[in-house]
Design a protein around this motif. Structure first.
Motif, PDB file in Angstrom:
ATOM      1  N   CYS A   1     -86.766  16.976-134.772  1.00  0.00           N
ATOM      2  CA  CYS A   1     -87.458  17.449-135.975  1.00  0.00           C
ATOM      3  C   CYS A   1     -86.804  16.876-137.231  1.00  0.00           C
ATOM      4  CB  CYS A   1     -87.461  18.979-136.030  1.00  0.00           C
ATOM      5  SG  CYS A   1     -88.400  19.543-137.466  1.00  0.00           S
TER       6      CYS A   1
ATOM      7  N   ALA B   1     -91.421  18.585-135.407  1.00  0.00           N
ATOM      8  CA  ALA B   1     -91.574  18.605-133.940  1.00  0.00           C
ATOM      9  C   ALA B   1     -91.606  20.056-133.507  1.00  0.00           C
ATOM     10  CB  ALA B   1     -90.421  17.860-133.273  1.00  0.00           C
ATOM     11  N   TYR B   2     -92.732  20.724-133.818  1.00  0.00           N
ATOM     12  CA  TYR B   2     -92.808  22.159-133.537  1.00  0.00           C
ATOM     13  C   TYR B   2     -92.787  22.443-132.037  1.00  0.00           C
ATOM     14  CZ  TYR B   2     -94.316  26.898-133.032  1.00  0.00           C
ATOM     15  OH  TYR B   2     -94.357  28.212-132.650  1.00  0.00           O
TER      16      TYR B   2
ATOM     17  N   CYS C   1     -88.922  27.309-131.880  1.00  0.00           N
ATOM     18  CA  CYS C   1     -88.642  27.365-133.323  1.00  0.00           C
ATOM     19  C   CYS C   1     -88.740  28.798-133.846  1.00  0.00           C
ATOM     20  CB  CYS C   1     -89.635  26.507-134.098  1.00  0.00           C
ATOM     21  SG  CYS C   1     -89.512  24.745-133.778  1.00  0.00           S
TER      22      CYS C   1
ATOM     23  N   CYS D   1     -85.791  28.863-136.520  1.00  0.00           N
ATOM     24  CA  CYS D   1     -85.997  28.171-137.796  1.00  0.00           C
ATOM     25  C   CYS D   1     -86.885  29.001-138.719  1.00  0.00           C
ATOM     26  CB  CYS D   1     -86.633  26.800-137.564  1.00  0.00           C
ATOM     27  SG  CYS D   1     -86.835  25.856-139.097  1.00  0.00           S
TER      28      CYS D   1
ATOM     29  N   LEU E   1     -88.864  28.097-140.973  1.00  0.00           N
ATOM     30  CA  LEU E   1     -90.186  27.527-141.266  1.00  0.00           C
ATOM     31  C   LEU E   1     -91.160  27.659-140.085  1.00  0.00           C
ATOM     32  CD1 LEU E   1     -89.497  24.221-143.196  1.00  0.00           C
ATOM     33  CD2 LEU E   1     -90.296  26.386-144.095  1.00  0.00           C
ATOM     34  N   ALA E   2     -90.752  28.394-139.066  1.00  0.00           N
ATOM     35  CA  ALA E   2     -91.525  28.395-137.810  1.00  0.00           C
ATOM     36  C   ALA E   2     -92.986  28.799-138.000  1.00  0.00           C
ATOM     37  CB  ALA E   2     -90.852  29.302-136.801  1.00  0.00           C
TER      38      ALA E   2
END
Ligand code: SF4
Length: 375
Positions: A49, A293-294, A298, A302, A304-305
């Motif tokens: 990612c 690269a979801y 995630c 993360c 921002l998921a």
């Protein structure tokens, strides 16, 4: 692809230019959000990612960015859990770390040295820690380093890491200590939480190895001491955790991270992650300018998921279904293509993925018609 881990420091001018560029991306008034071992362990878990690598490398506060994008993160430690964890750690380290050293098998904890590691800024603290480690190793006794500071070059940016403690043994071994507030019941703790702690500790071991390489007689232990509350009390219990596997995975994954300057150089003009001055639409455009690269993992790693998941779903990307499914589908990268191939409307019949999809679709149709027949 060039990598930065274990490489020497780049020349000063490119470093300064990179820092300026990253500060511009972050926003002039935003202080850099420090990378910690938890973030590095998560970063290493998704090395493909570029979005996360750039945002972390630039020190962007991803939680604030997710909030500004309208997709706030749904994970993180509660204030209560944070305070409880701090109180437990203070208890474990009370009285010069007597209890902690006893858990390590030190016969007379009072004789252990606890050097003062205070210095200005993270660079100063990392230098002070390295000096304390060298002095303690040369002295040959027990030494407890409380909240040392370690430096690690990651994807072209320095990361400063602060383990709970590092203990120097009389024979020159260094042991990382992780103090967690989840309980250890009858000698064992939640496997997922122990795994996360092991990945985090592996990042500390990696950073310590760089100091040990310059210290005569030093050796970094690949087993760490995990200290948790015993059976829901606030008494400490300890377990030795072997992190060799996590260490080799983290080493490999961090070495694969694309250098931040390569990602930054590929950005179009006008990209900014400044939550103070950009609108939600501008931030969305900027975030989408960086490849991601979801994967469903995630969601627990993360900030921002939710944003990335919404985008992956909207694009019909099969990555949203998980890495295992993505791997099984081979060259089929969009959900629409997968459904079309299953219906026999497209796809190469010689492709094993297409064959398997058509077989699955036929079995499903048979099962449905059998159900309707029975009804
Ligand atoms: S949530 Fe988005 S930015 Fe974060 S690691 Fe996953 S794909 Fe990358």
């Amino acid at each position: 692809m060039s990598t930065s881990l274990d490489s020497g420091p780049p020349p000063q001018a490119p470093v300064t230019a990179l820092r300026q560029r990253l500060a511009e991306l972050r926003g002039p008034s935003a202080a850099p959000h420090p990378l910690d071992a938890r973030a590095l362990a998560a970063l290493a878990a998704n090395p493909g990612c570029k979005r996360r690598a750039l945002l972390d490398g630039a020190g962007v506060d991803k939680a604030a960015l997710a909030q500004a994008l309208g997709a706030p993160a749904a994970f993180g430690q509660s204030q209560f859990a944070f305070m409880r964890g701090n109180a437990f750690e203070a208890r474990v380290k009370a009285d010069g770390g007597t209890e902690l050293l006893r858990l390590l098998g030190v016969a007379d904890p009072q004789e252990a040295q606890v050097p003062d590691l205070a210095a200005a800024g993270p660079e100063g603290r990392a230098a002070r820690t390295a000096l304390a480690l060298r002095e303690a190793t040369a002295a040959g006794g027990w030494t407890l380093l409380d909240h040392p500071m370690l430096a690690l070059q990651v994807a072209g940016s320095p990361a400063y890491l602060e383990p709970d403690a590092v203990v120097v043994h009389p024979d020159g071994r260094w042991t990382v200590v992780e103090i967690k507030s989840f309980p250890m019941v009858d000698g064992s703790a939640d496997a997922a939480k122990v795994g996360a702690a092991a990945r985090q500790a592996a990042v500390y071991v990696l950073a310590l190895e760089r100091v040990a390489a310059l210290t005569e007689g030093a050796e970094v232990g690949h087993s760490v001491l995990l200290v948790c509350p015993k059976d829901f009390s606030n008494l400490p219990a300890a377990s030795v955790v072997d992190v060799r596997k996590q260490l080799s995975v983290t080493r490999r994954q961090l070495a694969r991270l694309t250098r931040v300057e390569e990602i930054a150089a590929a950005l179009p003009e006008g990209v900014s992650f400044d939550v103070e001055s950009c609108s939600a639409a501008e931030l969305t455009t900027s975030v989408e300018a960086v490849p991601s690269a979801y994967a469903p993992e995630c969601l627990s790693a993360c900030e921002l998921a939710f944003h990335c998941r919404d985008r992956a779903r909207a694009a019909g990307a099969v990555e949203a279904l998980g890495r295992a499914v993505r791997g099984e589908l081979g060259g089929l990268t969009a959900v629409g293509d997968v459904l079309s191939a299953a219906r026999g409307e497209s796809g190469d019949p010689a492709d094993p993925a297409v064959t398997a999809l058509r077989r699955a679709a036929a079995l499903r149709a048979d099962a449905l018609s059998a159900c309707q027949g029975a009804a």
